[in-house]
Design an enzyme around this catalytic site. Structure first.
Site, short mmCIF file in Angstrom:
data_model
loop_
_atom_site.label_atom_id
_atom_site.label_comp_id
_atom_site.label_asym_id
_atom_site.label_seq_id
_atom_site.Cartn_x
_atom_site.Cartn_y
_atom_site.Cartn_z
N LYS A 128 1.59 -24.28 -34.38
CA LYS A 128 1.04 -25.47 -34.90
C LYS A 128 -0.26 -25.92 -34.44
CE LYS A 128 4.39 -27.90 -37.08
NZ LYS A 128 5.67 -27.06 -37.55
N ARG A 158 12.55 -23.64 -33.51
CA ARG A 158 12.18 -22.81 -34.67
C ARG A 158 10.86 -22.02 -34.22
NH1 ARG A 158 8.11 -22.75 -37.71
NH2 ARG A 158 7.45 -24.72 -37.02
#
Length: 179
Positions: A128, A158
Site C-alpha cells: 500500500k 492479505r
C-alpha cells in the site's frame, strides 16, 4: 465485487469472496454469497466503487466511522441471507481510507476495537502507498505493519510476499510467549 465474476470463481473452486465494496458494487453479490455459503470479506472504503481515489478524507474518529460503516454492511449482509459465520471484516488501508497515511496507522493501533463486531478481521497493508517508497521498497514496512496487525488482533493478513510473511507468522506460532 461483481456477482457474475464471483459466481464463476466459486464454481471454479474459489472458497472466499473479497468484496472491496462491502456488497455496494453489485446488487446481486449478496445473493451469490448467501447461496454459495462461502465466506465474504466486507471492506471499508471511503468510495462506493472498487476504484478508490487518493482523496485526503479527514475523520474526527476514523475507527468510529469505520465501525459504524461495517455495522451497517454486516446488517445488510445478514438481511440478505448471509450467515454471521461467513462474514470477515476489513477496516481498509491506504487510499481506501484516506490519502493521509496517519489514518491507516491509527486503524492498526486501534485494531482490537473491531473485535466488538464479532467477526474475524482481515488486514491488508501489503504494497500500500501509505507505507511510502516505491512498491519494490515496501516489503519491510509491510512486514512491520502486518506484524503490528497480528499483535493487535487481526485474524487474517492479505499479502503479496507470502514467503517473507510466513517466516514472521511462523515465528509467532512457535514462540507464543514472546507476545
Amino acid at each position: 465485487y461483481k456477482a457474475e465474476v464471483a459466481r464463476k470463481a466459486i464454481f471454479a473452486g474459489a472458497n472466499m469472496v473479497n468484496d472491496v465494496t462491502a456488497l455496494r458494487g453489485d446488487p446481486e453479490m449478496a445473493k451469490v454469497i448467501a447461496e454459495a455459503g462461502v465466506p465474504v470479506v466486507l471492506m471499508y472504503s471511503k468510495d462506493k466503487t472498487a476504484r478508490t481515489t487518493r482523496v485526503k478524507k479527514r475523520y474526527k474518529d476514523v475507527v468510529k466511522t469505520i465501525m459504524e460503516f461495517l455495522e451497517k454492511r454486516i446488517a445488510y449482509a445478514r438481511a440478505a441471507g448471509i450467515k454471521k459465520s461467513q462474514i470477515i471484516i476489513d477496516p481498509g488501508m491506504g487510499a481506501f481510507v484516506s490519502g493521509e497515511a496517519k489514518y491507516s496507522f491509527e486503524i492498526l493501533k486501534r485494531l482490537r476495537e473491531f473485535k466488538k463486531l464479532g467477526c474475524p478481521i482481515l488486514v491488508g497493508t501489503s504494497r500500500k502507498s501509505f507505507l511510502g517508497g516505491t512498491i519494490s521498497e515496501r516489503l519491510q514496512a509491510a512486514l512491520i505493519t502486518n506484524l503490528i496487525a497480528i499483535l493487535n488482533g487481526t485474524d487474517v493478513i492479505r499479502v503479496h510476499d507470502v514467503s517473507a510473511h510466513k517466516n514472521i507468522t511462523d515465528f509467532f506460532v512457535r514462540q507464543p510467549a514472546h507476545y
